[in-house]
Write a protein that holds these residues in place. Structure first.
Motif, PDB file in Angstrom:
ATOM      1  N   SER A 182       0.851  -1.181   0.000  1.00 30.19           N
ATOM      2  CA  SER A 182       0.000   0.000   0.000  1.00 30.19           C
ATOM      3  C   SER A 182       0.883   1.227   0.000  1.00 30.19           C
ATOM      4  O   SER A 182       1.949   1.240   0.607  1.00 30.19           O
ATOM      5  N   ALA A 183       0.450   2.268  -0.719  1.00 35.10           N
ATOM      6  CA  ALA A 183       1.258   3.491  -0.777  1.00 35.10           C
ATOM      7  C   ALA A 183       1.271   4.193   0.563  1.00 35.10           C
ATOM      8  O   ALA A 183       2.233   4.869   0.905  1.00 35.10           O
ATOM      9  N   GLU A 184       0.207   4.049   1.321  1.00 33.42           N
ATOM     10  CA  GLU A 184       0.099   4.703   2.614  1.00 33.42           C
ATOM     11  C   GLU A 184       0.294   3.680   3.727  1.00 33.42           C
ATOM     12  O   GLU A 184      -0.117   2.528   3.608  1.00 33.42           O
ATOM     13  N   PRO A 185       0.917   4.097   4.845  1.00 35.36           N
ATOM     14  CA  PRO A 185       1.064   3.162   5.974  1.00 35.36           C
ATOM     15  C   PRO A 185      -0.285   2.820   6.578  1.00 35.36           C
ATOM     16  O   PRO A 185      -1.223   3.618   6.559  1.00 35.36           O
ATOM     17  N   VAL A 186      -0.390   1.630   7.108  1.00 34.02           N
ATOM     18  CA  VAL A 186      -1.601   1.202   7.801  1.00 34.02           C
ATOM     19  C   VAL A 186      -1.635   1.881   9.164  1.00 34.02           C
ATOM     20  O   VAL A 186      -0.653   1.870   9.909  1.00 34.02           O
ATOM     21  N   VAL A 187      -2.777   2.480   9.497  1.00 36.41           N
ATOM     22  CA  VAL A 187      -2.939   3.176  10.777  1.00 36.41           C
ATOM     23  C   VAL A 187      -3.712   2.279  11.739  1.00 36.41           C
ATOM     24  O   VAL A 187      -4.810   1.808  11.421  1.00 36.41           O
ATOM     25  N   ILE A 188      -3.131   2.063  12.912  1.00 34.06           N
ATOM     26  CA  ILE A 188      -3.753   1.252  13.961  1.00 34.06           C
ATOM     27  C   ILE A 188      -4.189   2.190  15.076  1.00 34.06           C
ATOM     28  O   ILE A 188      -3.360   2.927  15.647  1.00 34.06           O
ATOM     29  N   ARG A 189      -5.452   2.178  15.412  1.00 35.52           N
ATOM     30  CA  ARG A 189      -5.980   3.032  16.480  1.00 35.52           C
ATOM     31  C   ARG A 189      -6.032   2.229  17.778  1.00 35.52           C
ATOM     32  O   ARG A 189      -6.668   1.185  17.858  1.00 35.52           O
ATOM     33  N   PHE A 190      -5.342   2.753  18.795  1.00 35.15           N
ATOM     34  CA  PHE A 190      -5.220   2.049  20.079  1.00 35.15           C
ATOM     35  C   PHE A 190      -5.732   2.939  21.199  1.00 35.15           C
ATOM     36  O   PHE A 190      -5.328   4.094  21.324  1.00 35.15           O
ATOM     37  N   TRP A 191      -6.637   2.383  22.021  1.00 36.06           N
ATOM     38  CA  TRP A 191      -7.185   3.108  23.166  1.00 36.06           C
ATOM     39  C   TRP A 191      -6.774   2.432  24.465  1.00 36.06           C
ATOM     40  O   TRP A 191      -6.756   1.204  24.570  1.00 36.06           O
ATOM     41  N   THR A 192      -6.496   3.273  25.465  1.00 41.21           N
ATOM     42  CA  THR A 192      -6.193   2.773  26.796  1.00 41.21           C
ATOM     43  C   THR A 192      -6.627   3.825  27.814  1.00 41.21           C
ATOM     44  O   THR A 192      -7.356   4.757  27.473  1.00 41.21           O
ATOM     45  N   PHE A 193      -6.180   3.687  29.063  1.00 41.03           N
ATOM     46  CA  PHE A 193      -6.701   4.550  30.116  1.00 41.03           C
ATOM     47  C   PHE A 193      -5.598   4.963  31.080  1.00 41.03           C
ATOM     48  O   PHE A 193      -4.509   4.390  31.105  1.00 41.03           O
ATOM     49  N   GLN A 194      -5.890   5.961  31.896  1.00 42.09           N
ATOM     50  CA  GLN A 194      -4.963   6.501  32.898  1.00 42.09           C
ATOM     51  C   GLN A 194      -5.541   6.238  34.275  1.00 42.09           C
ATOM     52  O   GLN A 194      -6.674   6.606  34.562  1.00 42.09           O
ATOM     53  N   GLN A 195      -4.759   5.574  35.176  1.00 40.69           N
ATOM     54  CA  GLN A 195      -5.287   5.218  36.492  1.00 40.69           C
ATOM     55  C   GLN A 195      -4.482   5.786  37.648  1.00 40.69           C
ATOM     56  O   GLN A 195      -5.012   6.082  38.704  1.00 40.69           O
ATOM     57  N   PRO A 245     -17.390   4.185  29.267  1.00 41.82           N
ATOM     58  CA  PRO A 245     -18.405   4.900  28.468  1.00 41.82           C
ATOM     59  C   PRO A 245     -17.910   5.294  27.083  1.00 41.82           C
ATOM     60  O   PRO A 245     -18.681   5.247  26.109  1.00 41.82           O
ATOM     61  N   GLN A 246     -16.639   5.666  26.960  1.00 39.79           N
ATOM     62  CA  GLN A 246     -16.099   6.030  25.648  1.00 39.79           C
ATOM     63  C   GLN A 246     -16.072   4.817  24.719  1.00 39.79           C
ATOM     64  O   GLN A 246     -16.397   4.916  23.525  1.00 39.79           O
ATOM     65  N   LEU A 247     -15.693   3.652  25.250  1.00 40.71           N
ATOM     66  CA  LEU A 247     -15.691   2.443  24.434  1.00 40.71           C
ATOM     67  C   LEU A 247     -17.105   2.086  23.971  1.00 40.71           C
ATOM     68  O   LEU A 247     -17.325   1.734  22.803  1.00 40.71           O
ATOM     69  N   LEU A 248     -18.072   2.167  24.887  1.00 40.68           N
ATOM     70  CA  LEU A 248     -19.446   1.834  24.528  1.00 40.68           C
ATOM     71  C   LEU A 248     -20.007   2.801  23.499  1.00 40.68           C
ATOM     72  O   LEU A 248     -20.735   2.402  22.585  1.00 40.68           O
ATOM     73  N   GLU A 249     -19.670   4.069  23.652  1.00 43.53           N
ATOM     74  CA  GLU A 249     -20.131   5.049  22.667  1.00 43.53           C
ATOM     75  C   GLU A 249     -19.522   4.771  21.300  1.00 43.53           C
ATOM     76  O   GLU A 249     -20.187   4.890  20.259  1.00 43.53           O
ATOM     77  N   ALA A 250     -18.233   4.374  21.284  1.00 43.84           N
ATOM     78  CA  ALA A 250     -17.584   4.048  20.010  1.00 43.84           C
ATOM     79  C   ALA A 250     -18.236   2.839  19.360  1.00 43.84           C
ATOM     80  O   ALA A 250     -18.404   2.798  18.126  1.00 43.84           O
ATOM     81  N   LEU A 251     -18.638   1.852  20.147  1.00 43.79           N
ATOM     82  CA  LEU A 251     -19.343   0.696  19.595  1.00 43.79           C
ATOM     83  C   LEU A 251     -20.726   1.091  19.073  1.00 43.79           C
ATOM     84  O   LEU A 251     -21.166   0.611  18.031  1.00 43.79           O
ATOM     85  N   ARG A 252     -21.399   1.971  19.812  1.00 42.54           N
ATOM     86  CA  ARG A 252     -22.719   2.418  19.365  1.00 42.54           C
ATOM     87  C   ARG A 252     -22.639   3.101  17.997  1.00 42.54           C
ATOM     88  O   ARG A 252     -23.490   2.913  17.132  1.00 42.54           O
ATOM     89  N   SER A 253     -21.577   3.860  17.787  1.00 45.56           N
ATOM     90  CA  SER A 253     -21.424   4.589  16.529  1.00 45.56           C
ATOM     91  C   SER A 253     -20.706   3.767  15.469  1.00 45.56           C
ATOM     92  O   SER A 253     -20.398   4.282  14.393  1.00 45.56           O
ATOM     93  N   SER A 254     -20.431   2.489  15.782  1.00 44.38           N
ATOM     94  CA  SER A 254     -19.772   1.573  14.847  1.00 44.38           C
ATOM     95  C   SER A 254     -18.377   2.036  14.447  1.00 44.38           C
ATOM     96  O   SER A 254     -17.927   1.795  13.328  1.00 44.38           O
ATOM     97  N   HIS A 255     -17.695   2.696  15.374  1.00 46.07           N
ATOM     98  CA  HIS A 255     -16.341   3.164  15.058  1.00 46.07           C
ATOM     99  C   HIS A 255     -15.429   2.965  16.276  1.00 46.07           C
ATOM    100  O   HIS A 255     -14.854   3.916  16.790  1.00 46.07           O
ATOM    101  N   PRO A 256     -15.280   1.716  16.735  1.00 47.00           N
ATOM    102  CA  PRO A 256     -14.374   1.467  17.848  1.00 47.00           C
ATOM    103  C   PRO A 256     -12.925   1.529  17.382  1.00 47.00           C
ATOM    104  O   PRO A 256     -12.660   1.541  16.169  1.00 47.00           O
ATOM    105  N   PRO A 257     -11.979   1.539  18.299  1.00 41.26           N
ATOM    106  CA  PRO A 257     -10.573   1.465  17.904  1.00 41.26           C
ATOM    107  C   PRO A 257     -10.262   0.085  17.331  1.00 41.26           C
ATOM    108  O   PRO A 257     -11.085  -0.839  17.407  1.00 41.26           O
ATOM    109  N   ASP A 258      -9.066  -0.054  16.754  1.00 34.17           N
ATOM    110  CA  ASP A 258      -8.640  -1.378  16.287  1.00 34.17           C
ATOM    111  C   ASP A 258      -8.314  -2.279  17.468  1.00 34.17           C
ATOM    112  O   ASP A 258      -8.711  -3.448  17.485  1.00 34.17           O
TER     113      ASP A 258
END
Length: 420
Positions: free
Chosen positions: A32-45, A82-95
């Protein structure tokens, strides 16, 4: 996909539920001409800057994998689910993302995440991890994640200077329930000082706290084999009564107090003891380097062994990811011995990394390791989010003064309804 469980959680947020959108998946290895982008979510505790740590390892990963790019987002711990659930609701979760151990069955049952059986390779094999951590990734004969971290609620932290002022030996903290009550009484001098701080806000920290007391009294939340509620049985009720009894030695407002607020009270010297996880040692070192504090096992009933509530986080690939194999490559990277300790505020889930981490990064490593080994899991159920909500409502009633047995009976009835 069966989305009823996550839909229930989404409904609680006041939003609808949608299936993950279909995306074209580029075959692994296709140029692919463009690099593959991986979206990663985590948290701060804790005070450890996870975003900064993730940025450092992201740069290393991209230097080793020139065709891949990683976008990291870090959320405050209370807002993460809540952010993860909202992302699933909108069909756009992270990878990929970190999931609490107790969310695994729920997300797997709903079809939100992918089974990883066919991807397991060099850095993602069962033998490399603490067995109790690996087991949390298993559900219905499949592997759904790779362990990132493991830890246990609770340890007893105490202010050695306040012990000395009260005529107590700072090298001999309380290890039994009666001793904890007596020491709490001697250290309580309201309104200037209180014996200990307890969690009481309606969140997972409260549930993990009370579970540790229940487990230490040989009680259960639910029967592991049948799913039948056991939280209203004598051992559990006695533990809940003891927890409420301890509020006599805590500052007013326990029912609203979360982990962050408890840490503030301990660091300020307002309370002499705190029941917290080992990850808060990072906070103590960074924010109060002059504080003279000790750490001990969670006090237990006379003649019984202390137990912690096992916790930790796993790395998963979401079913909606257009690049699951590339995403898993980043999971493998985060699981390496030289990487995993950098990106978690808990104990690394790799056996070699975790043992080294405890020796180097934790005060009283033998105490920390012992309580980790004494950890007992929260109920494994796709309905766990509703089990914990029932426990939270129960504790809010108990802390408000309701009869403990009555509140426990109501929680048990709620939990048992989830079995049908």
């Amino acid at each position: 996909m069966q989305l009823w469980i996550l839909c229930a959680s989404l409904g609680a947020l006041g939003v609808g539920c949608a299936r993950p959108e279909s995306r074209d998946v580029r075959p692994a290895g296709e140029s692919s001409a463009e690099p593959v982008v991986i979206r990663f979510w985590t948290f701060q505790q804790s005070a450890l800057d996870i975003q900064e740590a993730q940025e450092r390892v992201r740069q290393r990963f991209e230097a080793e994998n020139l065709h891949l790019r990683v976008e990291v987002r870090t959320f405050p711990s209370p807002h993460y689910r809540p952010q993860l659930l909202e992302a699933l609701r909108s069909s756009h979760p992270p990878d990929i993302a970190t999931l609490d151990q107790v969310w695994m069955a729920e997300f797997a049952e709903s079809g939100a995440i992918l089974p990883l059986d066919g991807l397991l390779a060099r850095e993602a094999q069962a033998r490399l991890f603490f067995p109790s951590a690996w087991e949390t990734c298993l559900y219905k004969d499949h592997v759904w994640g790779v362990p990132l971290s493991i830890d246990g609620w609770m340890l007893l932290y105490y202010n050695k200077e306040l012990f000395r002022r009260a005529g107590l030996d700072p090298e001999h903290p309380p290890t039994t329930w009666p001793a904890l009550q007596e020491v709490g009484r001697r250290l309580t001098q309201p309104p200037e000082q209180y014996g200990l701080v307890l969690l009481g806000a309606a969140d997972e920290g409260l549930v993990a706290s009370i579970n540790a007391f229940i487990y230490s009294n040989d009680g259960q939340v639910v029967d592991a084999s049948t799913g039948q509620a056991r939280i209203n049985q004598p051992e559990a009720v006695e533990a809940l009564e003891f927890y409420r009894e301890l509020t006599r030695f805590a500052p007013p407002g326990t029912e609203k107090r979360n982990e962050a607020a408890a840490v503030e009270l301990f660091l300020s010297g307002k309370v002499a003891m705190a029941l917290l996880g080992s990850w808060q040692q990072d906070t103590f070192r960074l924010r109060a380097p002059e504080l003279d504090w000790g750490v001990a096992v969670l006090p237990a009933p006379l003649g019984k062994e202390p137990h912690s509530t096992a916790g930790g986080w796993n790395l998963v690939v979401f079913a909606a990811s257009p690049h699951p194999e590339e995403a898993f490559k980043y999971i493998e990277f985060l699981s390496r011995l030289d990487v995993q300790p950098e990106v978690t505020s808990l104990i690394p889930a790799r056996l070699d990394a975790g043992r080294r981490f405890i020796r180097k990064q934790r005060r009283e490593p033998d105490v920390v390791r012992y309580m980790l080994e004494q950890g007992m899991p929260r109920p494994v159920s796709p309905a766990y989010s509703r089990i914990t909500e029932a426990q939270q409502r129960m504790m809010q009633r108990i802390l408000a003064g309701a009869p403990v047995q009555e509140a426990a009976d109501e929680a048990a009835a709620e939990i048992n309804q989830l079995r049908h």
